[in-house]
Design an enzyme around this catalytic site. Sequence first.
Site, short mmCIF file in Angstrom:
data_model
loop_
_atom_site.label_atom_id
_atom_site.label_comp_id
_atom_site.label_asym_id
_atom_site.label_seq_id
_atom_site.Cartn_x
_atom_site.Cartn_y
_atom_site.Cartn_z
N ARG A 90 0.96 -1.16 0.08
CA ARG A 90 0.03 0.09 -0.16
C ARG A 90 0.94 1.31 0.08
NH1 ARG A 90 -5.18 1.74 -1.36
NH2 ARG A 90 -6.18 2.92 0.27
N THR A 363 -8.98 0.81 -10.42
CA THR A 363 -8.56 -0.25 -9.47
C THR A 363 -8.65 -1.51 -10.26
OG1 THR A 363 -8.86 0.87 -7.71
CG2 THR A 363 -9.05 -1.30 -7.27
N ASP A 405 -7.91 8.31 0.25
CA ASP A 405 -8.46 7.12 1.28
C ASP A 405 -8.24 7.55 2.55
OD1 ASP A 405 -9.42 5.77 -0.78
OD2 ASP A 405 -7.88 4.29 -1.01
N SER A 434 -7.88 0.91 3.25
CA SER A 434 -8.34 0.47 1.95
C SER A 434 -9.51 -0.19 2.25
CB SER A 434 -7.19 -0.15 1.18
OG SER A 434 -7.41 -0.78 0.09
N SER A 435 -10.12 -0.53 0.96
CA SER A 435 -11.34 -1.38 1.11
C SER A 435 -10.99 -2.67 0.34
CB SER A 435 -12.61 -0.84 0.41
OG SER A 435 -13.09 0.31 1.24
N GLY A 454 -13.77 -1.36 -7.01
CA GLY A 454 -15.25 -0.88 -6.82
C GLY A 454 -15.20 -0.02 -5.41
N GLY A 455 -14.11 0.48 -4.98
CA GLY A 455 -14.00 1.62 -3.92
C GLY A 455 -14.62 0.99 -2.67
O1 DON Z 1 -7.99 1.06 -1.64
C1 DON Z 1 -9.09 1.61 -1.85
O2 DON Z 1 -10.24 1.12 -1.21
C2 DON Z 1 -9.63 2.25 -2.99
N1 DON Z 1 -8.44 3.13 -3.40
C3 DON Z 1 -10.02 1.55 -4.10
C4 DON Z 1 -10.61 2.26 -5.33
C5 DON Z 1 -11.14 1.62 -6.19
O3 DON Z 1 -11.74 0.42 -6.06
C6 DON Z 1 -11.98 2.19 -7.29
N2 DON Z 1 -12.76 1.56 -7.98
N3 DON Z 1 -13.98 1.95 -8.42
#
Ligand code: DON
Length: 552
Positions: A90, A363, A405, A434-435, A454-455
């Site tokens: 990370r 991502t 984040d 992070s997720s 997917g955030g």
């Molecule tokens: O680490 C994370 O949770 C985010 N930076 C992930 C971002 C992500 O999955 C974007 N896709 N929609």
Amino acid sequence: MKKFIVILFTLSLVACQQNSGPQHAVATAHPIATQAGIEILNQGGNAFDAAVAVSATLAVVEPYSSGMGGGGFWLLHRVVDNKTTMIDGREVAPNAASRDMYLDENGDVIPKLSIDGALSAGIPGQPAALIHINQRYGTLSLRKVLAPAIKAANEGFPVTEHYRRMAKFRLEALRASPDAAKIFLQNNEVPEIGYLIKQPDLAETLQKMTRQGANGFYKGDLAWALVEGVREAGGIWNITDLQRYRVVEREPLVGQFGEYKVTSVPPSSSGGVAIMAMLNMLEQHKWSSLNEVDQKHLLVEVMRRAYRDRAVYLGDTDYVRVPLDKLTSKEYAKELGNDIKLNSATASASLPGLDDQPKGNHTTHFSILDKQGNRVAATLSINYPFGSCFVPPGTGILLNDEMDDFSSKPGEPNAYGLVGAEANAIAPGKRMLSSMSPTFVESNDRLAILGTPGGSRIITMVLHSILGVTQGDSAKDIVAAPRFHHQYLPDEIQHESDAFSGSEIDNLTARGHTLRELNGGYGNMQVVIVDKADNEVSAASDPRGEGEAIVQ
Ligand code: DON
């Protein structure tokens, strides 16, 4: 004609083969990356070699999703010593970062400062992680495993409809960085379908890494060019930030759901903790024995509670104390799920104590199985589409905007509508929460390797997929299954159009839920499954994306 195209498309996404000897499988979000993984496996490389090749190739062909200027989590399982480990690559906050760096003099968040440009970038972890995996777990030389990525960077890859959507979404930010515009746009405009994106500077950087390893990125000419480029564009990196970057190997989180062992990632991801807590609450309320609409209601209620805990407790465990054992225990789930009512929704506002967001096609996740049974689930990111949209001149490295984040201000939603608190406040050298949740699911009968971008919705997509595995669903059905999501705040069920029938919508509304149908689908799940009884390996790539899954 349309139907014919759909059938062809579907075939390319799903791969499945009956055993005629050991098989390997690769599922990624881009056909060129899947081919890179297969090529390395066919050269005798193991799953870890293939993972390095795939990560580096995705960095080239999905520049809106992940990259050498970003980071990620690689969940590895090695058969020979039964070792399962998580490589935490990370990004970290630069040393000059400070808690309130994205706030104005009134203490309000300055829009976009943590999303666009040099100030939004954390110190990248992906280059160090790839070198680490190569040295500790790989069998092939760095030169061999980086070769497909270097080739793709030199020869270029064709722009697709999806690339165009991502570039359009980030057009202004890309134009603001001359190197980013030169590489990712065509005459400063969104490129046409089929236009070849060539990245000679990135190819050179990758070459440098094959000769000098991590030093090729974190020390020497390239490191200085990155730092100077960032500082000239208003960023705060120092050369020591790069020199000091360290990958951390962490013990994965392991939970049990019925007969299934679930292995996922610890902080600096929030995914594993939330997944274990949700599975524990589902078990407590005997989820599997409920009717379909009760199951959906219960899922929403456990999501709500797990995301509230995420906001309150979770952050980088090297900086804050996170009660991991407690949060993932069955006893705690009893407490947390105690007030769930089967007939009515709990208002998020009543728990002690967030808008359309991007759809999960930036991502990236990939899943790999080799013929020995070694496996990798990895989710990698530069955060927003095309990250910060900033390329330090001459480096070819598109930097992340992962600083978003962090929780810039307690209670203030980030780009994914996630709220956070003290545990995820900005501090020098700290990893932002992070997720991303690469996960293994295993029983005596089945093994699954899975994950998605997917955030904030990553965690609930992974939960849906784990449950699909436990119910015997095929890889193809798991990646295609309709999705719904709740993240505590905003207090609403976000769902794809086909996630609920009309009567389920009425039923859930009557229980007090607010539902919001999203425009189109979200996520890009990549799954490999082994059905142990007949030793059948299958793999599938989310039909919402452009990926490819191959079993050989
Ligand atoms: O680490 C994370 O949770 C985010 N930076 C992930 C971002 C992500 O999955 C974007 N896709 N929609």
